[in-house]
Design a protein around this motif. Structure first.
Motif, short mmCIF file in Angstrom:
data_model
loop_
_atom_site.label_atom_id
_atom_site.label_comp_id
_atom_site.label_asym_id
_atom_site.label_seq_id
_atom_site.Cartn_x
_atom_site.Cartn_y
_atom_site.Cartn_z
N UNK A 12 0.82 -1.21 0.00
CA UNK A 12 0.00 0.00 0.00
C UNK A 12 0.86 1.26 0.00
N UNK A 13 2.19 1.15 -0.13
CA UNK A 13 3.05 2.33 0.08
C UNK A 13 3.34 3.02 -1.26
N UNK A 14 2.71 4.17 -1.46
CA UNK A 14 2.91 4.87 -2.74
C UNK A 14 4.36 5.33 -2.92
N UNK A 15 5.01 5.66 -1.82
CA UNK A 15 6.39 6.16 -1.98
C UNK A 15 7.36 5.02 -2.28
N UNK A 16 7.18 3.90 -1.62
CA UNK A 16 8.03 2.75 -1.96
C UNK A 16 7.82 2.41 -3.44
N UNK A 17 6.56 2.42 -3.88
CA UNK A 17 6.24 2.11 -5.27
C UNK A 17 6.93 3.10 -6.21
N UNK A 18 6.88 4.38 -5.86
CA UNK A 18 7.48 5.39 -6.75
C UNK A 18 9.01 5.25 -6.76
N UNK A 19 9.57 4.87 -5.63
CA UNK A 19 11.03 4.66 -5.59
C UNK A 19 11.43 3.43 -6.40
N UNK A 20 10.61 2.38 -6.31
CA UNK A 20 10.88 1.17 -7.09
C UNK A 20 10.73 1.48 -8.59
N UNK A 21 9.75 2.31 -8.93
CA UNK A 21 9.51 2.64 -10.35
C UNK A 21 10.78 3.23 -10.98
N UNK A 22 11.53 3.98 -10.18
CA UNK A 22 12.78 4.57 -10.74
C UNK A 22 13.83 3.48 -10.98
N UNK A 23 13.82 2.45 -10.11
CA UNK A 23 14.82 1.38 -10.25
C UNK A 23 14.42 0.34 -11.29
N UNK A 24 13.13 0.25 -11.58
CA UNK A 24 12.66 -0.77 -12.54
C UNK A 24 11.89 -0.03 -13.64
N UNK A 25 12.60 0.75 -14.47
CA UNK A 25 11.91 1.64 -15.41
C UNK A 25 11.14 0.92 -16.51
N UNK A 26 11.49 -0.37 -16.75
CA UNK A 26 10.79 -1.07 -17.83
C UNK A 26 9.40 -1.57 -17.43
N UNK A 27 9.03 -1.37 -16.16
CA UNK A 27 7.67 -1.78 -15.72
C UNK A 27 6.80 -0.55 -15.51
N UNK A 28 5.52 -0.72 -15.77
CA UNK A 28 4.56 0.33 -15.41
C UNK A 28 4.03 -0.04 -14.02
N UNK A 29 4.35 0.79 -13.03
CA UNK A 29 3.94 0.47 -11.66
C UNK A 29 2.80 1.39 -11.26
N UNK A 30 1.74 0.78 -10.78
CA UNK A 30 0.61 1.56 -10.26
C UNK A 30 0.50 1.26 -8.77
N UNK A 31 0.02 2.21 -7.99
CA UNK A 31 0.10 2.04 -6.54
C UNK A 31 -1.15 2.46 -5.81
N UNK A 32 -1.23 1.97 -4.59
CA UNK A 32 -2.26 2.36 -3.62
C UNK A 32 -1.76 3.62 -2.91
N UNK A 33 -2.71 4.40 -2.36
CA UNK A 33 -2.32 5.72 -1.84
C UNK A 33 -1.97 5.68 -0.33
N UNK A 34 -1.13 4.75 0.08
CA UNK A 34 -0.76 4.71 1.51
C UNK A 34 0.62 5.30 1.75
N UNK A 35 0.90 5.66 2.99
CA UNK A 35 2.23 6.20 3.33
C UNK A 35 2.55 5.90 4.79
#
Ligand code: 13P
Ligand code: SF4
Length: 350
Positions: free
Chosen positions: A192-215
């Motif tokens: 549920x962690x939007x920030x972890x998801x956004x940080x992972x998105x930078x490390x795994x740019x070939x995936x489209x990551x969508x996230x839940x709005x938790x923090x």
């Protein structure tokens, strides 16, 4: 809610818990692990609890698994195993003792119970929650699946057993990028962690990551401007941020990693000064082992982690109250998601 007055008076009937300089002097090895951050008068207060808990642990055939955010008196005084969420989960699978006392928050105790269901898993305070775990339910997972059909759900371990059971695979902050990269689908749902998801998105740019709005209520408080200001005033201090921080905060840091990743980084780099952009106890717990490093704060405390105290650990072991139960059918499904995570992590480490 625990009634601390009642607990204190009941414990007083069974143990001598008065502060004791003499008792403190009997445990120099334990004090040497925290004397940079715990004063002698404070250690004299903790010593009777440390002695009583360590004796009771043997009597109950219990082991204490403690997260890196525990206070130094727990981390160094009574824990048998310390670590980040992934390490504690793996250690839980290996416990042979009858009882696990989880010094951490509720989702960690649930994870231990899921992975080692025949053990009694005690948590010293049932109310030790987590803002991330509270942010999503199994219905939230269903909502995400409906919105992104066919996309796998990668769920942070900071969630309830029901949410894990509704997910495809779990992750922790130490393996999130690995787990996401290992998914076959181009789109991956992270909860549920939007920030972890956004940080992972930078490390795994070939995936489209969508996230839940938790923090996380601890890590969302740090700002990039704070770090820029700090860097301007202390240019040589190493800045290290947990990936639950917003991505612009992580971008200002020299390193980002799980709590154990942070410990390993500081241990190998040995900067003169380090700013750990994470929970307050992290720096305290490693200060003695790294006397050449000056830990310069900050001190944001996790109110949930800090609900776990020596007094409550003694109470849970004394009374055997605080047993965490997970519905066996939910546990079976949640175990699949947690075990998949452990298997992917092991396969990639091999
Ligand atoms: P780690 O897995 O990095 O220990 O993180 C757990 C946690 O709750 C951090 O806020
Ligand atoms: Fe949850 Fe944040 Fe506390 Fe970790 S620090 S237990 S993520 S609220």
């Amino acid at each position: 809610m625990l009634d601390l007055t009642d607990i204190r008076s009941e414990l007083g009937n069974h143990y001598d818990l008065a502060p004791s300089v003499d008792l403190a002097a009997e445990m120099p090895e334990i004090y040497a692990r925290m004397d940079r951050v715990v004063s002698p008068p404070d250690f004299a207060i903790y010593a009777p609890y440390i002695k009583a808990i360590n004796a009771l642990k043997k009597e109950r055939n219990a082991v204490i698994l403690a997260h890196n955010y525990m206070t130094p008196q727990i981390y160094h005084g009574i824990a048998d195993v310390v670590g980040d969420s992934l390490q504690l989960a793996i250690e839980a699978t290996r416990v042979e003792a009858d009882v696990i006392v989880q010094c951490g928050v509720h989702f960690m105790a649930e994870t231990s119970k899921i992975l080692n269901p025949s053990k009694t898993v005690l948590i010293p305070d049932m109310d030790a929650g987590c803002s991330l775990a509270e942010s999503i339910t199994a219905e939230g997972i269903a909502e995400m699946r409906a919105k992104y059909p066919g996309a796998p759900v990668v769920t942070y371990v900071n969630t309830t057993a029901e949410v894990k059971a509704a997910s495809d695979i779990c992750c922790t902050s130490s393996n999130a990028a690995q787990i996401v990269a290992a998914q076959e689908s181009d789109t991956v749902i992270m909860t549920p962690d939007k920030y972890l998801a956004q940080n992972v998105a930078k490390d795994v740019p070939h995936k489209r990551i969508v996230w839940w709005d938790g923090a996380c209520i601890v890590h969302e408080q740090f700002t990039a401007q704070d770090l820029r200001d700090f860097r301007a005033s202390e240019p040589t201090t190493r800045i290290i941020a947990h990936p639950e921080c917003p991505p612009d905060v992580v971008a200002e840091a020299d390193f980002s990693g799980s709590t154990s990743g942070i410990i390993d980084y500081v241990n190998s780099e040995r900067p003169e000064k380090a700013l750990l952009v994470t929970e307050c106890s992290m720096g305290s717990n490693i200060a003695n082992a790294m006397p050449d490093v000056d830990f310069v704060g900050p001190c944001n405390m996790c109110p949930f982690m800090k609900m776990i105290t020596l007094e409550k650990v003694l109470w849970t072991l004394h009374s055997m109250q605080g047993a965490v139960e997970v519905d066996p059918e939910v546990a079976d499904r949640a175990r699949v998601a947690v075990q998949r995570m452990i298997d992917v992590s092991r396969a990639q480490a091999a």
